[in-house]
Scaffold this motif. Structure first.
Motif, PDB file in Angstrom:
ATOM      1  N   ALA A 199       0.847  -1.198   0.000  1.00 45.02           N
ATOM      2  CA  ALA A 199       0.000   0.000   0.000  1.00 45.02           C
ATOM      3  C   ALA A 199       0.881   1.246   0.000  1.00 45.02           C
ATOM      4  CB  ALA A 199      -0.925  -0.017   1.217  1.00 45.02           C
ATOM      5  N   ARG A 206       2.449   1.855  -3.449  1.00 38.63           N
ATOM      6  CA  ARG A 206       1.515   2.424  -4.427  1.00 38.63           C
ATOM      7  C   ARG A 206       1.207   3.887  -4.112  1.00 38.63           C
ATOM      8  NH1 ARG A 206       0.581  -2.975  -4.438  1.00 38.63           N
ATOM      9  NH2 ARG A 206       0.158  -3.882  -6.478  1.00 38.63           N
ATOM     10  N   GLU A 265       0.173  -1.874 -12.647  1.00 39.53           N
ATOM     11  CA  GLU A 265      -0.170  -2.920 -11.669  1.00 39.53           C
ATOM     12  C   GLU A 265      -0.008  -4.328 -12.237  1.00 39.53           C
ATOM     13  OE1 GLU A 265      -3.961  -1.504 -10.437  1.00 39.53           O
ATOM     14  OE2 GLU A 265      -3.094  -0.054  -9.044  1.00 39.53           O
ATOM     15  N   ARG A 322      -8.276  -3.917  -8.785  1.00 40.17           N
ATOM     16  CA  ARG A 322      -8.137  -2.473  -8.545  1.00 40.17           C
ATOM     17  C   ARG A 322      -8.749  -1.659  -9.664  1.00 40.17           C
ATOM     18  NH1 ARG A 322      -3.605  -2.946  -4.441  1.00 40.17           N
ATOM     19  NH2 ARG A 322      -2.676  -4.607  -5.634  1.00 40.17           N
ATOM     20  N   GLU A 329      -7.689   5.850  -0.781  1.00 42.12           N
ATOM     21  CA  GLU A 329      -7.201   4.771  -1.624  1.00 42.12           C
ATOM     22  C   GLU A 329      -6.100   4.007  -0.902  1.00 42.12           C
ATOM     23  OE1 GLU A 329      -6.810   5.661  -5.828  1.00 42.12           O
ATOM     24  OE2 GLU A 329      -4.963   4.466  -5.924  1.00 42.12           O
ATOM     25  N   ASN A 330      -5.236   4.731  -0.231  1.00 42.78           N
ATOM     26  CA  ASN A 330      -4.181   4.096   0.543  1.00 42.78           C
ATOM     27  C   ASN A 330      -4.762   3.229   1.657  1.00 42.78           C
ATOM     28  OD1 ASN A 330      -2.434   4.705   3.308  1.00 42.78           O
ATOM     29  ND2 ASN A 330      -1.261   3.954   1.585  1.00 42.78           N
ATOM     30  N   ASN A 389      -6.080   0.050   0.158  1.00 41.74           N
ATOM     31  CA  ASN A 389      -4.957  -0.837  -0.166  1.00 41.74           C
ATOM     32  C   ASN A 389      -4.380  -1.490   1.079  1.00 41.74           C
ATOM     33  OD1 ASN A 389      -4.769  -0.742  -2.974  1.00 41.74           O
ATOM     34  ND2 ASN A 389      -3.525   1.109  -2.965  1.00 41.74           N
ATOM     35  N   TYR A 428      -6.627  -4.246   2.155  1.00 42.67           N
ATOM     36  CA  TYR A 428      -6.538  -5.256   1.091  1.00 42.67           C
ATOM     37  C   TYR A 428      -5.300  -6.111   1.313  1.00 42.67           C
ATOM     38  CZ  TYR A 428      -6.091  -7.302  -3.587  1.00 42.67           C
ATOM     39  OH  TYR A 428      -5.971  -8.181  -4.635  1.00 42.67           O
ATOM     40  N   HIS A 429      -4.155  -5.464   1.465  1.00 45.55           N
ATOM     41  CA  HIS A 429      -2.906  -6.221   1.556  1.00 45.55           C
ATOM     42  C   HIS A 429      -2.782  -6.978   2.864  1.00 45.55           C
ATOM     43  CE1 HIS A 429      -1.194  -5.396  -2.275  1.00 45.55           C
ATOM     44  NE2 HIS A 429      -1.650  -4.161  -2.174  1.00 45.55           N
TER      45      HIS A 429
END
Lengths: 249, 247
Positions: free
Chosen positions: A94, A97, A117, B96, B112-113, B116, B119-120
């Motif tokens: 994260a 990105r 990606e 995504r 968005e971060n 993520n 998600y991760h």
């Protein structure tokens, strides 16, 4: 002897609209909390160096800091934005990105972001397979596992990536004419595979002759001035040594 | 008429043209993936959630493989309203892309971060599950599952229940609407709840993990998603997934 200050920055409490506004800042400074090896911190450190921002490392005292982190794992990055807001970033992929997005390494539009990606994911798959099969192998099996990996797993991925790079114009980039997270991630994976070759294993099948397109990507990324400077530092050499030592290479 | 194995011809154009075409939310989709959940599950869930028209292509992997961008599946072909065909590859990249398109990725770079991040973290959990439980020999599975539940899943649950409560315990990870984070975690829980070794019991439920359960229920309250999950194909995929891994 004075104790190292191992306190962590305190993230600003505010709603996501306020934090979203603060996050737009591109003249932020950063602090990274991660252990003394490359591991899951490598690409984050690389991106901080690549982007040219001001950044520093926080000393680690994991026993006291662990419960203060969002997911009880590292890396965590603390961003101080231009208006003084402190943002807490967690989960390596994260963070990577987020930094890429902020520093124009994510392509020009949603379609290019998808391509970034794709290549990131493909390269990450290789890195994970390497991690499981070679780093994770018992030491006396490593040479055998590495040689298998170089012959059974890498060539197909290499061929696919060489073809994509040629289709993009053999310009050392995955997308368009400029560097993206895809280039930096792939360069990072290649560097990792080259660096963690078990003693006595065959040559890792990357070179200017064998993999010309990938080699161009690697060279271009590593030639970037702020990244090149980072890789010459004492700290970087420490991280190299820490990595080999941690995984007994 | 049975699904085709013929892959669509992908439009060749500049990224600007393709990006413009990709903006539409009235595209239709074709998915190429094997008949189990695997790396296709969240993609299928997202397609269902989005309400878009989509269908599955029939698999003939030996013929199709060299035609895919990375010689792996899933691949998704997007047919835009303007007539372009976009080729989407790598499951998490597809996920995504769909999340961005259908407003499931937060309202700004910070959100968005956050999406993520969750998600991760969930991806880490499912990878550990795959390695330790699915990857265990069948006779060792109950033991491995119980270890996983008490050592790894319990930690995940504690951290996530806390985060969800800090966000207002509203069934969402970020703000007050559904994001990819919610869908990813719901799918992660579904997978762990599906692949239970005989004799083991997953400590995930409305009583034991109330905030996480709320996320799952919130995602499932979307009619197009609920319809997909209740359908015959979803049940086939459940059964095929269990069979494939001998559960």
């Amino acid at each position: 002897m004075s104790a190292t200050n191992v306190s962590l920055p305190v993230p600003t409490q505010a709603d996501t609209t306020v934090l979203g506004q603060a996050a737009k800042s591109t003249d932020s400074t950063y602090k990274i909390l991660y252990f003394g090896l490359h591991g899951r911190g490598e690409l984050t450190r690389t991106l901080l160096a690549y982007s040219g921002v001001k950044w520093e490392e926080l000393p680690v005292d994991w026993a006291t800091q662990k419960d203060l982190t969002p997911f009880k794992c590292l890396p965590v990055v603390y961003e101080t934005t231009s208006d003084g807001t402190i943002l807490e970033l967690a989960e390596s992929q994260a963070i990577e990105r987020y930094l890429a997005n902020k520093y124009n390494l994510y392509g020009k539009n949603a379609y290019e972001a998808h391509k970034v990606e794709q290549y990131f994911s493909s390269a990450d798959g290789v890195a994970q397979a390497f991690s499981q099969k070679i780093i994770g192998a018992a030491q006396d099996k490593r040479v055998e596992e590495a040689n298998k990996f170089y012959v059974e797993v890498l060539p197909r991925c290499i061929a696919i990536h060489e073809a994509h790079l040629a289709k993009n114009g053999s310009n050392g980039h995955y997308i368009g004419n400029s560097a993206t997270l895809a280039d930096i991630k792939v360069a990072n994976v290649i560097d990792r595979l080259l660096f963690l070759r078990p003693k006595g294993a065959d040559e890792v099948p990357f070179s200017a002759e064998k993999t010309p397109q990938l080699w161009k990507v690697l060279e271009k990324v590593n030639a970037h001035p702020t990244l090149a400077a980072w890789k010459k530092t004492d700290r970087y050499q420490e991280l190299n040594a820490g990595t080999k030592s941690m995984f007994k290479f | 008429m049975s699904p085709t194995t013929v892959l669509p011809t992908v439009t060749k154009a500049s990224s600007e043209v393709l990006a413009e075409a990709a903006k539409g939310t009235d595209s239709t989709f074709q998915l190429l993936y094997f008949p189990l959940h695997g790396r296709g599950e969240l993609v299928r869930n997202l397609l269902a959630y989005s309400g878009a028209q989509w269908e599955e292509l029939a698999v003939d992997w030996q013929v199709q493989k060299p035609k895919t961008p990375f010689q792996v599946a899933p691949v998704v072909y997007e047919h835009t309203a303007s007539g372009s065909v976009l080729e989407l590859a790598e499951s998490n990249a597809i996920e995504r892309y769909l999340a961005r398109k259908y407003n499931l990725f937060g309202a700004n770079i910070w959100e968005e971060n956050q999406v993520n991040q969750y998600y991760h973290n969930a991806e880490g959990l499912i990878q550990a599950f795959a390695l330790r439980v699915v990857g265990a020999a069948p006779e060792a599975r109950v033991d491995e599952a119980n270890k996983f539940y008490t050592e790894i899943l319990a930690k995940f649950v504690a951290i996530h229940e806390d985060h969800l409560k800090q966000n207002g315990d509203n069934g969402h990870y970020v703000g007050s609407s559904t994001t990819l984070a919610d869908l990813k975690v719901a799918q992660t829980l579904d997978r762990i709840l599906l692949l239970v070794p005989k004799g083991a019991q997953v400590p995930v439920s409305a009583e034991l993990t109330p905030s996480l359960w709320k996320v799952k229920e919130s995602v499932e309250s979307k009619p197009s998603y609920a319809a997909w999950k209740k359908g015959q194909r979803a049940h086939e995929l459940d059964a095929n997934t269990k069979a494939r891994f001998q559960f």
